[in-house]
Motif scaffolding. Structure first.
Motif, PDB file in Angstrom:
ATOM      1  N   CYS A  59       0.828  -1.306   0.081  1.00 59.60           N
ATOM      2  CA  CYS A  59       0.002  -0.071  -0.212  1.00 59.60           C
ATOM      3  C   CYS A  59       0.866   1.229  -0.019  1.00 59.60           C
ATOM      4  CB  CYS A  59      -1.077   0.131   1.356  1.00 59.60           C
ATOM      5  SG  CYS A  59      -1.796   1.487   1.443  1.00 59.60           S
ATOM      6  N   CYS A  62      -0.256   3.502   3.660  1.00 50.71           N
ATOM      7  CA  CYS A  62       0.202   2.559   4.781  1.00 50.71           C
ATOM      8  C   CYS A  62       1.418   1.797   4.952  1.00 50.71           C
ATOM      9  CB  CYS A  62      -0.947   2.161   5.570  1.00 50.71           C
ATOM     10  SG  CYS A  62      -1.508   0.483   4.946  1.00 50.71           S
ATOM     11  N   CYS A  87      -6.913  -1.868   0.026  1.00 54.37           N
ATOM     12  CA  CYS A  87      -5.973  -2.025   1.244  1.00 54.37           C
ATOM     13  C   CYS A  87      -6.894  -2.228   2.520  1.00 54.37           C
ATOM     14  CB  CYS A  87      -5.179  -0.965   1.556  1.00 54.37           C
ATOM     15  SG  CYS A  87      -4.195  -1.085   2.969  1.00 54.37           S
ATOM     16  N   SER A  89      -5.952  -2.752   5.512  1.00 53.73           N
ATOM     17  CA  SER A  89      -5.341  -1.869   6.712  1.00 53.73           C
ATOM     18  C   SER A  89      -5.910  -0.435   6.601  1.00 53.73           C
ATOM     19  CB  SER A  89      -3.919  -1.967   6.667  1.00 53.73           C
ATOM     20  OG  SER A  89      -3.591  -1.314   7.669  1.00 53.73           O
ATOM     21  N   CYS A  90      -5.921   0.295   5.669  1.00 55.75           N
ATOM     22  CA  CYS A  90      -6.127   1.743   5.576  1.00 55.75           C
ATOM     23  C   CYS A  90      -7.294   2.103   4.654  1.00 55.75           C
ATOM     24  CB  CYS A  90      -4.875   2.556   5.300  1.00 55.75           C
ATOM     25  SG  CYS A  90      -4.538   2.709   3.648  1.00 55.75           S
ATOM     26  N   TYR A  92      -7.512   2.534   1.260  1.00 57.88           N
ATOM     27  CA  TYR A  92      -6.835   3.136   0.554  1.00 57.88           C
ATOM     28  C   TYR A  92      -7.023   2.241  -0.821  1.00 57.88           C
ATOM     29  CZ  TYR A  92      -3.323   4.739  -3.223  1.00 57.88           C
ATOM     30  OH  TYR A  92      -2.511   5.512  -4.316  1.00 57.88           O
TER      31      TYR A  92
HETATM   32 ZN   LIG Z   1      -3.081   0.810   3.384  1.00 56.09          ZN
END
Ligand SMILES: [Zn+2]
Length: 107
Positions: A59, A62, A87, A89-90, A92
């Motif tokens: 990513c 992040c 993503c 995690s974030c 994106y």
């Molecule tokens: Zn991310």
């Protein structure tokens, strides 16, 4: 001017870090992100490219290493001819166009 020897070592380190990031992505995602950060810092400092194996693999926002189905979801948007990496995690979203098979236009 950066001596070629340094750049060779930098390339080695970058590829080691990318490999570690991949290995740790499932068990230790935060550590994995750190490896990507370090790899990018080294690559920038010594003006070397990230290895081809690292392309589209993490990513940009992040630094999470992307494993399809684990840390990234991959969606095909066929109407727009786009492949989207989202993503986990974030959130994106990175989109890439893909080519559709050439077909004769209907009349
Ligand atoms: Zn991310």
């Amino acid at each position: 001017m950066i001596p070629p020897r340094w750049r060779r070592i930098a390339r080695e380190r970058v590829s080691i870090l990318v490999r570690l990031a991949r290995e740790e992505a499932r068990a230790h995602p935060e550590r994995s992100k750190r490896y990507i950060e370090l790899a990018m810092k080294i690559a920038e400092k010594y003006k070397v490219r990230l290895p081809k194996s690292a392309k589209r693999k993490f990513c940009k926002r992040c630094r999470a290493y992307w494993i399809p189905g684990v840390s990234v979801s991959v969606r095909l948007k066929s109407r727009e001819r786009i492949i989207a990496y989202i993503c986990a995690s974030c959130g994106y979203e990175k989109r890439y166009p893909y080519a559709k098979k050439a077909r004769k236009a209907p009349n």
